[in-house]
Scaffold this motif. Structure first.
Motif, PDB file in Angstrom:
ATOM      1  N   SER A 136      -4.734   8.707  25.321  1.00 34.80           N
ATOM      2  CA  SER A 136      -5.614   9.001  26.455  1.00 34.80           C
ATOM      3  C   SER A 136      -5.146  10.202  27.271  1.00 34.80           C
ATOM      4  CB  SER A 136      -5.739   7.770  27.361  1.00 34.80           C
ATOM      5  OG  SER A 136      -4.474   7.346  27.816  1.00 34.80           O
ATOM      6  N   LEU A 137      -4.474  11.167  26.629  1.00 35.67           N
ATOM      7  CA  LEU A 137      -4.154  12.408  27.329  1.00 35.67           C
ATOM      8  C   LEU A 137      -5.448  13.107  27.733  1.00 35.67           C
ATOM      9  CD1 LEU A 137      -1.231  14.051  25.313  1.00 35.67           C
ATOM     10  CD2 LEU A 137      -1.146  13.265  27.674  1.00 35.67           C
ATOM     11  N   ARG A 138      -5.464  13.653  28.944  1.00 35.94           N
ATOM     12  CA  ARG A 138      -6.655  14.326  29.429  1.00 35.94           C
ATOM     13  C   ARG A 138      -6.629  15.806  29.052  1.00 35.94           C
ATOM     14  NH1 ARG A 138      -4.861  11.347  33.714  1.00 35.94           N
ATOM     15  NH2 ARG A 138      -4.039  13.208  34.727  1.00 35.94           N
ATOM     16  N   GLU A 139      -7.793  16.418  29.085  1.00 34.71           N
ATOM     17  CA  GLU A 139      -7.881  17.863  28.885  1.00 34.71           C
ATOM     18  C   GLU A 139      -7.024  18.561  29.937  1.00 34.71           C
ATOM     19  OE1 GLU A 139      -9.455  21.000  26.537  1.00 34.71           O
ATOM     20  OE2 GLU A 139      -9.617  18.824  26.325  1.00 34.71           O
ATOM     21  N   GLY A 140      -6.233  19.515  29.511  1.00 33.66           N
ATOM     22  CA  GLY A 140      -5.331  20.202  30.420  1.00 33.66           C
ATOM     23  C   GLY A 140      -3.908  19.675  30.360  1.00 33.66           C
ATOM     24  N   GLU A 141      -3.734  18.439  29.879  1.00 35.52           N
ATOM     25  CA  GLU A 141      -2.389  17.913  29.663  1.00 35.52           C
ATOM     26  C   GLU A 141      -1.894  18.430  28.317  1.00 35.52           C
ATOM     27  OE1 GLU A 141      -1.487  13.741  31.480  1.00 35.52           O
ATOM     28  OE2 GLU A 141      -3.455  13.576  30.557  1.00 35.52           O
ATOM     29  N   THR A 142      -0.790  19.136  28.340  1.00 33.80           N
ATOM     30  CA  THR A 142      -0.325  19.802  27.126  1.00 33.80           C
ATOM     31  C   THR A 142       0.809  19.022  26.462  1.00 33.80           C
ATOM     32  OG1 THR A 142       1.244  21.155  28.373  1.00 33.80           O
ATOM     33  CG2 THR A 142      -0.961  22.068  28.010  1.00 33.80           C
ATOM     34  N   SER A 143       0.981  19.264  25.182  1.00 33.04           N
ATOM     35  CA  SER A 143       2.060  18.647  24.416  1.00 33.04           C
ATOM     36  C   SER A 143       2.468  19.616  23.326  1.00 33.04           C
ATOM     37  CB  SER A 143       1.607  17.316  23.814  1.00 33.04           C
ATOM     38  OG  SER A 143       0.460  17.490  22.997  1.00 33.04           O
ATOM     39  N   LYS A 144       3.582  19.320  22.690  1.00 33.97           N
ATOM     40  CA  LYS A 144       4.049  20.163  21.586  1.00 33.97           C
ATOM     41  C   LYS A 144       4.778  19.299  20.569  1.00 33.97           C
ATOM     42  CE  LYS A 144       7.792  21.818  24.619  1.00 33.97           C
ATOM     43  NZ  LYS A 144       7.144  21.520  25.897  1.00 33.97           N
ATOM     44  N   PHE A 145       4.823  19.793  19.339  1.00 29.74           N
ATOM     45  CA  PHE A 145       5.519  19.099  18.267  1.00 29.74           C
ATOM     46  C   PHE A 145       6.559  20.031  17.666  1.00 29.74           C
ATOM     47  CE2 PHE A 145       5.600  18.218  13.554  1.00 29.74           C
ATOM     48  CZ  PHE A 145       6.435  17.112  13.638  1.00 29.74           C
ATOM     49  N   ASN A 146       7.815  19.609  17.725  1.00 30.05           N
ATOM     50  CA  ASN A 146       8.907  20.357  17.112  1.00 30.05           C
ATOM     51  C   ASN A 146       9.360  19.587  15.872  1.00 30.05           C
ATOM     52  OD1 ASN A 146      11.091  21.847  16.364  1.00 30.05           O
ATOM     53  ND2 ASN A 146      12.146  21.749  18.338  1.00 30.05           N
ATOM     54  N   PRO A 147       9.106  20.114  14.675  1.00 32.45           N
ATOM     55  CA  PRO A 147       9.484  19.390  13.457  1.00 32.45           C
ATOM     56  C   PRO A 147      10.967  19.472  13.129  1.00 32.45           C
ATOM     57  CG  PRO A 147       8.426  21.456  12.887  1.00 32.45           C
ATOM     58  CD  PRO A 147       8.346  21.342  14.381  1.00 32.45           C
ATOM     59  N   TYR A 148      11.724  20.258  13.890  1.00 37.61           N
ATOM     60  CA  TYR A 148      13.152  20.413  13.607  1.00 37.61           C
ATOM     61  C   TYR A 148      13.937  19.345  14.363  1.00 37.61           C
ATOM     62  CZ  TYR A 148      17.668  22.637  12.763  1.00 37.61           C
ATOM     63  OH  TYR A 148      18.960  22.888  12.362  1.00 37.61           O
ATOM     64  N   GLY A 149      14.465  18.378  13.644  1.00 37.66           N
ATOM     65  CA  GLY A 149      15.182  17.266  14.250  1.00 37.66           C
ATOM     66  C   GLY A 149      14.435  15.970  14.027  1.00 37.66           C
ATOM     67  N   GLY A 150      14.882  14.919  14.660  1.00 40.10           N
ATOM     68  CA  GLY A 150      14.238  13.629  14.480  1.00 40.10           C
ATOM     69  C   GLY A 150      15.072  12.517  15.059  1.00 40.10           C
ATOM     70  N   LEU A 151      15.528  11.604  14.187  1.00 45.82           N
ATOM     71  CA  LEU A 151      16.293  10.457  14.654  1.00 45.82           C
ATOM     72  C   LEU A 151      17.277  10.016  13.579  1.00 45.82           C
ATOM     73  CD1 LEU A 151      15.321   7.496  13.233  1.00 45.82           C
ATOM     74  CD2 LEU A 151      13.223   8.148  14.372  1.00 45.82           C
ATOM     75  N   ALA A 152      18.235   9.216  13.996  1.00 43.05           N
ATOM     76  CA  ALA A 152      19.146   8.573  13.060  1.00 43.05           C
ATOM     77  C   ALA A 152      19.288   7.108  13.434  1.00 43.05           C
ATOM     78  CB  ALA A 152      20.518   9.247  13.081  1.00 43.05           C
ATOM     79  N   HIS A 153      19.462   6.267  12.428  1.00 45.92           N
ATOM     80  CA  HIS A 153      19.789   4.856  12.665  1.00 45.92           C
ATOM     81  C   HIS A 153      21.244   4.840  13.101  1.00 45.92           C
ATOM     82  CE1 HIS A 153      20.641   0.652  12.154  1.00 45.92           C
ATOM     83  NE2 HIS A 153      19.416   0.388  11.716  1.00 45.92           N
TER      84      HIS A 153
END
Length: 428
Positions: A136-153
């Motif tokens: 439900s992000l509204r118009e004008g609310e920005t986001s980005k995706f960085n594929p470099y990295g992630g997570l570890a158990h």
């Protein structure tokens, strides 16, 4: 090599250093109250973020080095997930935006994160990520995706490094034999008294107890134990199949959550907007110091009552179909905060044989593959000047972790002021 080392604490800093010193041919003894992964270690969990964004070039280089090791080292196969991270930052929080932009620019300077994607509003985000189709992000609310990295158990990562340390000949002591209760100085030498009454020493002693370091060693107000709240939900098999390939979602205002754990189908939710302290008396200071209070000894320490609503609101905003789940295994994750979020890796003043590696500030886990090299360099007088200055012993009059510029939160009340959520744990 004839020089001997005693490492007190078998979390990220302690285990990583034990491995590196053993590789260099030194005799190493490492002690802890618990065998890794210890329930007291901040790294003992299902997931920890492995990110590369730093506004400081030293940490940028260090994080790139770590991420490449996570990806290539065989012992981390099946432990590291290079899933990337979706980041949402409110436009009003300029300090965080500046921090992220500087971090991305640093990564791109080294040829990483050149493929970051930017989105405006929830519809663009839902087209890119199917798991966010109902966000439900509204118009004008920005986001980005960085594929470099992630997570570890993180729990399994500690197990893997512990296994390597044992194979290299590191001697381990656990239980009462490994639980340090006093640090003693006699005739210019450091001795560690353990719960069973033993006195342990070596040519050089490293204290690496994370948020619990100040229980043993007077850190002169350089570090404060900060409690951060995490909780979990358990997905159905169908839900797991849908969400298993998602990236980490990080909303710095509301919280963040991870891809579900493959073994348990538990999805971890972290609430960085709320924290806690546990102010305690010590034998070395007239003022109180914040020290951890661990879940295995205080099972009712879950999350604050209002944290339940915050976790549900986070899920409702991004994955509303999961918001119905009951929260499970809620706990406090204790980190060793420093005022500038830099580590403390240095000799203790006036103690030639005593060193400390602490001040994780919630971002040290990612360096498990490589931080041991630099701590070992410090122990042997080989650490480069930049890192020596960055991580040097800096006495302080105390600080407020809630004021760290890159955080967005509502303060750090004492545990005595918190009303905890009553979590009746169902059978899984």
């Amino acid at each position: 090599m004839t020089e001997t080392y005693l490492i007190v604490g078998c979390g990220v800093f302690g285990l990583a250093t034990a491995v590196e010193l053993a590789k260099r041919g030194y005799a190493v003894t490492a002690i802890d109250a618990f065998e890794p992964p210890s329930p007291w270690s901040a790294a003992t969990d299902y997931n920890k973020i492995v990110r590369g964004e730093y506004d400081d070039e030293v940490y940028t280089k260090l994080s790139i080095e770590a991420i490449e090791a996570w990806k290539s080292d065989p012992k981390f196969k099946g432990i590291y997930n290079n899933c990337g991270r979706v980041m949402i930052t409110p436009s009003s929080f300029k300090a965080r935006i500046d921090y992220e932009n500087a971090g991305i620019a640093n990564l791109q300077r080294f040829g990483k994160s050149l493929d970051i994607e930017y989105f405006n509003g929830g519809e663009e985000l839902s087209h890119r990520f199917e798991f966010l189709r109902y966000n439900s992000l509204r118009e004008g609310e920005t986001s980005k995706f960085n594929p470099y990295g992630g997570l570890a158990h993180s729990g399994n990562a500690l197990r893997a490094v512990y296994k390597e340390a044992r194979s290299l000949g590191v001697r381990f002591l656990f239980g009462d034999r490994g639980k340090a209760i006093h640090l003693l100085r006699r005739n210019g030498k450091t001795r560690i008294e353990t719960k069973d009454g033993s006195h342990l020493t070596a040519d050089k002693v490293l204290i690496a107890l994370g948020a619990n370091t100040a229980r043993l060693l007077d850190l002169k107000n350089q570090q404060s134990a900060s409690g951060l709240f995490v909780t979990f939900i358990k997905l159905t098999q169908g839900e797991y199949e849908r969400f298993k390939n998602m990236p980490v979602l990080f909303d710095c205002e509301m919280g963040y959550f991870f891809p579900p754990d493959p073994e348990t189908r538990l999805l971890k939710i972290a609430l960085p907007g709320i924290g806690a302290r546990n102010m305690q008396d010590t034998s070395y200071s007239s003022s109180k110091v914040s020290l951890p209070r661990f879940k295995n000894e205080n099972p009712t320490d879950t999350i604050p009552q209002h944290g339940v609503r915050e976790a549900k609101l986070l899920l409702s905003k991004y994955v509303p179909e999961l918001a119905y789940h009951r929260l499970l295994d809620s706990k406090i994750c204790w980190i060793g905060d420093t005022q500038d979020s830099n580590f403390i890796i240095d000799s203790v003043p006036d103690c030639e044989d005593l060193f400390v590696a602490s001040g994780d500030s919630g971002h040290a886990f990612k360096f498990l593959p490589n931080i041991g090299r630099y701590i070992a360099d410090k122990l042997q007088g080989k650490l480069n000047d930049k890192m020596t200055q960055l991580w040097k012993w800096k006495e302080s009059e105390g600080f407020d972790p809630a004021r760290c510029g890159w955080r967005l939160n509502g303060g750090y009340p004492d545990l005595s002021e918190i009303k905890f959520h009553n979590e009746n744990k169902p059978k899984l």
